[in-house]
Design a protein around this motif. Structure first.
Motif, short mmCIF file in Angstrom:
data_model
loop_
_atom_site.label_atom_id
_atom_site.label_comp_id
_atom_site.label_asym_id
_atom_site.label_seq_id
_atom_site.Cartn_x
_atom_site.Cartn_y
_atom_site.Cartn_z
N GLN A 205 0.63 -1.05 -0.55
CA GLN A 205 0.08 -0.26 -0.09
C GLN A 205 0.53 1.03 0.00
OE1 GLN A 205 -2.81 0.07 3.27
NE2 GLN A 205 -4.22 -0.82 2.06
N ARG A 206 2.67 1.21 0.94
CA ARG A 206 2.99 2.26 0.92
C ARG A 206 3.44 2.39 -0.21
NH1 ARG A 206 4.47 4.88 5.76
NH2 ARG A 206 2.62 3.84 6.21
N ALA B 162 -3.74 4.88 -1.62
CA ALA B 162 -4.49 5.32 -0.06
C ALA B 162 -5.54 5.82 -0.44
CB ALA B 162 -3.43 6.03 0.87
N ARG C 178 0.01 10.18 8.45
CA ARG C 178 0.83 8.34 8.73
C ARG C 178 1.32 7.50 9.67
NH1 ARG C 178 3.11 8.77 3.00
NH2 ARG C 178 2.54 6.38 2.84
N VAL D 252 4.79 2.00 8.69
CA VAL D 252 4.42 0.59 8.11
C VAL D 252 3.81 -0.52 9.38
CG1 VAL D 252 5.06 -1.12 6.22
CG2 VAL D 252 5.70 1.40 5.89
N GLU E 207 0.44 0.34 10.79
CA GLU E 207 0.31 0.25 9.96
C GLU E 207 -0.49 -0.98 10.19
OE1 GLU E 207 -3.58 1.44 7.45
OE2 GLU E 207 -2.20 2.87 8.79
#
Length: 74
Positions: free
Chosen positions: A36-37, A43, A53, A56, A59
């Protein structure tokens, strides 16, 4: 006075199962968070709000913690 060995409560067993499932699935959610990043435009856009944010790792944990309870429904 001697204590009897009793089985752990159901809530304790579910907490242990949750941690085991979290440890087993976290690498998959981590990979998803990295993808996703890395991919641009994946996003969800927030209207007018600055994007706060997470890391990672944070998340991935958030995704895992939100998805795992479905394993305990039923």
């Amino acid at each position: 006075m001697q204590r009897s060995m009793t089985a752990p409560s159901r809530q304790h067993n579910e907490a242990i199962q949750f941690r085991i499932i979290l440890a087993a699935t976290y690498p998959f959610f981590l990979a998803a968070a990295v993808v996703q990043r890395v991919l641009p435009g994946r996003a969800p856009a927030r209207r007018g709000l600055p994007a706060a944010r997470r890391s990672v790792f944070g998340e991935a944990k958030a995704m895992a913690v939100s998805a795992i309870p479905f394993a305990f429904m039923g």
